[in-house]
Design a protein around this motif. Sequence first.
Motif, short mmCIF file in Angstrom:
data_model
loop_
_atom_site.label_atom_id
_atom_site.label_comp_id
_atom_site.label_asym_id
_atom_site.label_seq_id
_atom_site.Cartn_x
_atom_site.Cartn_y
_atom_site.Cartn_z
N ALA A 168 8.41 16.39 -3.96
CA ALA A 168 8.10 16.63 -2.76
C ALA A 168 6.93 15.80 -2.33
O ALA A 168 7.00 15.46 -0.96
CB ALA A 168 7.50 18.36 -2.48
N VAL A 169 6.05 15.43 -3.20
CA VAL A 169 5.00 14.44 -2.68
C VAL A 169 5.79 13.36 -2.18
O VAL A 169 5.38 12.59 -1.12
CB VAL A 169 3.97 14.34 -3.71
CG1 VAL A 169 3.18 13.13 -3.33
CG2 VAL A 169 3.26 15.64 -3.95
N THR A 170 6.81 12.57 -2.93
CA THR A 170 7.34 11.45 -2.82
C THR A 170 8.16 11.65 -1.26
O THR A 170 7.97 10.76 -0.69
CB THR A 170 8.37 11.10 -3.71
OG1 THR A 170 7.84 11.06 -5.05
CG2 THR A 170 9.17 9.98 -3.46
N ALA A 171 8.75 12.76 -0.97
CA ALA A 171 9.66 13.04 0.36
C ALA A 171 8.51 13.01 1.52
O ALA A 171 8.86 12.25 2.34
CB ALA A 171 10.28 13.99 0.17
N LEU A 172 7.39 13.62 1.25
CA LEU A 172 6.47 13.59 2.42
C LEU A 172 5.82 12.26 2.65
O LEU A 172 5.72 11.95 3.81
CB LEU A 172 5.30 14.59 2.10
CG LEU A 172 5.72 15.89 2.13
CD1 LEU A 172 4.76 17.01 1.68
CD2 LEU A 172 6.48 16.63 3.61
N LEU A 173 5.44 11.45 1.55
CA LEU A 173 4.91 10.14 1.67
C LEU A 173 5.91 9.20 2.16
O LEU A 173 5.43 8.25 2.97
CB LEU A 173 4.51 9.67 0.41
CG LEU A 173 3.11 10.30 -0.19
CD1 LEU A 173 2.95 9.70 -1.64
CD2 LEU A 173 1.79 10.14 0.98
N SER A 174 7.29 9.26 1.88
CA SER A 174 8.30 8.51 2.39
C SER A 174 8.32 8.49 3.98
O SER A 174 8.97 7.54 4.49
CB SER A 174 9.60 8.71 1.80
OG SER A 174 10.09 10.01 2.19
N ARG A 231 0.89 -1.26 0.12
CA ARG A 231 0.01 0.27 0.12
C ARG A 231 0.92 1.22 0.04
O ARG A 231 0.63 2.18 -0.96
CB ARG A 231 -0.81 0.00 1.33
CG ARG A 231 -1.99 1.13 1.32
CD ARG A 231 -3.00 0.89 2.50
NE ARG A 231 -2.40 1.01 3.57
CZ ARG A 231 -2.31 -0.13 4.58
NH1 ARG A 231 -2.47 -1.37 4.05
NH2 ARG A 231 -1.72 0.03 5.74
N HIS A 232 1.78 1.29 0.90
CA HIS A 232 2.54 2.54 1.26
C HIS A 232 3.79 2.54 -0.10
O HIS A 232 3.96 3.77 -0.44
CB HIS A 232 3.32 2.69 2.44
CG HIS A 232 2.43 2.98 3.45
ND1 HIS A 232 1.58 4.05 3.59
CD2 HIS A 232 2.09 1.80 4.87
CE1 HIS A 232 0.82 3.86 4.74
NE2 HIS A 232 1.06 2.75 5.31
N GLY A 233 4.22 1.41 -0.41
CA GLY A 233 5.38 1.72 -1.60
C GLY A 233 4.69 2.12 -2.91
O GLY A 233 5.23 3.05 -3.58
N LEU A 234 3.50 1.54 -3.19
CA LEU A 234 2.83 1.83 -4.62
C LEU A 234 2.42 3.21 -4.49
O LEU A 234 2.57 3.93 -5.45
CB LEU A 234 1.75 1.02 -4.75
CG LEU A 234 2.20 -0.41 -5.23
CD1 LEU A 234 0.76 -1.01 -5.55
CD2 LEU A 234 3.01 -0.35 -6.55
N VAL A 288 15.99 10.73 2.12
CA VAL A 288 17.21 11.51 1.58
C VAL A 288 17.25 11.53 -0.24
O VAL A 288 17.66 12.46 -0.69
CB VAL A 288 18.56 10.77 2.10
CG1 VAL A 288 19.65 11.40 1.66
CG2 VAL A 288 18.44 11.00 3.70
N GLY A 289 17.17 10.50 -0.84
CA GLY A 289 16.86 10.32 -2.03
C GLY A 289 16.12 11.34 -2.68
O GLY A 289 16.64 11.88 -3.58
N ALA A 290 14.77 11.50 -2.25
CA ALA A 290 13.96 12.59 -2.88
C ALA A 290 14.60 13.87 -2.63
O ALA A 290 14.41 14.78 -3.57
CB ALA A 290 12.44 12.26 -2.05
N ALA A 291 15.25 14.06 -1.68
CA ALA A 291 15.62 15.54 -1.24
C ALA A 291 16.85 15.67 -2.22
O ALA A 291 17.13 17.00 -2.82
CB ALA A 291 16.36 15.61 0.11
N MET A 292 17.86 14.48 -2.59
CA MET A 292 18.78 14.82 -3.30
C MET A 292 18.15 15.25 -4.93
O MET A 292 18.89 15.80 -5.53
CB MET A 292 19.62 13.73 -3.66
CG MET A 292 20.46 13.69 -2.06
SD MET A 292 21.64 12.37 -1.93
CE MET A 292 22.78 12.83 -3.17
#
Length: 482
Positions: free
Chosen positions: A468-474, A291-294, A358-362
Amino acid sequence: MTETEILTRTAATGTTTRPTAGGGPLTPLGLFTVLLGAALPLIDFFIVNVALPTMDRDLHAGPALLELVVAGYGVAYAVLLVLGGRLGDSFGRRRLFLAGMAAFGVTSLACGLAPDAWSLVGARVAQGAASALMLPQVLATIHSSTTGSHRARALSMYGATAGLSMVAGQILGGVLVAADIAGTGWRAVFLVNVPVALVGLVLAVRTVPETRSERPAPVDVPGTVLLAVSLITLMVPLTEGRAAGWPLWTWLLLGVFPFAAAAFYVVERRADRAGRTPLLPPSLFALRGMRHGLLIMLPFSIGFGGFMFVIAVALQQGLRYGPVAAGMALAPMAAAFFAASLMGPRLVSRYGSRVVTVGAAMQAAGLVLLMLAAESDWPDVSFLALLPGMALAGFGQGLQLPVLFRIVLADVPTERAGVGSGVMVTAQQSALALGVATLGTLFLSLVPSVGMGDALVITLAVQLATVAVTALLSLRLPRTVA
């Protein structure tokens, strides 16, 4: 239905995955072979981006047909992926892998020999269908023939292969088009697949273990039809609409999409509650990792797919880079992605899912550097000006994608490996195609009014929002990665 209930039902049915002829653990050469099978479809999704201008000149295709060359492959691929995973569960994953590899070679030959644009579109649709037979077997084979640290390493290698293939596809495409081997021009981007597929077939017969579900579920015909209708009514008009001038049929198809999607969900949920095995079991989403990964993979892949298409157009038509230069401008991204993927397992064991954050921030920092380069120097942006942004964005993506694959599949029972893999790859592929359709359409629509440089900056800013959405969801991911 809870995760515990899913596992209880699985145990109650006695469903298992068993090795058959050629079975056994996945050897290093076997892993290389299935990863080759994973690379080919992803390379071919992106390899045409840098070849589109020469296709247009040679075939007099026009924008709408060129969009279909890309969309036909992507839609057929996405529509049939889950079905391909189900067929592998039923008839044997190695058998379907071999069939898909053979069909991929034949359809690649048909693409390379296509006499006109419509023939090329038809061959690309068939090539997408062949890819859908082959690719789900890769993750399912890894999932069912490896355990523990071997599985974690194999999934990390799959993630590295997937990301690298998407970037390398455009690099390889540029080199092949410019080389014009024996006067083949753009046709070489397809013909090169034929000998590779033959090598893959020989290796697969010798090295890939055969696995299948002992109690395979029958094909879910209503679910398959409704999924196909849902994806086609969404992706075809989004991809073709701009080039075709948004005729009435595009709006009618988009109007059908929500009803088809709702009908698909209702049919699948009803089958799941009745104890049958639907094409895309809603109960799989009770698994936290799935659920969270997708949920994170969707915005990540939308941004990735859109970026690769937009940057190919911007480099060739805006900066006047040749095919090789346009491809090589992406080389820092590919190298950084691969390096990050290799570092991933060690970093994940220490820092867990925060590696994704961290990857999303980079990646976001890399996109900002690319925006600044385009804003300040357009249309004279040099390779060196692009290099820092490309490398940083690629490194950030390489930290994210392999970990997301591991998270999505971590809780999926082995006997549902084919279905779980099909669901994940369908979501990824649909999002990649959706990224090309949405960000690509945005970019090309802005070019006439604001110019290509500003259009690129605006499109990158939209992609930055998806990052940014990816980073927040992570931040909601389970800290420990299995």
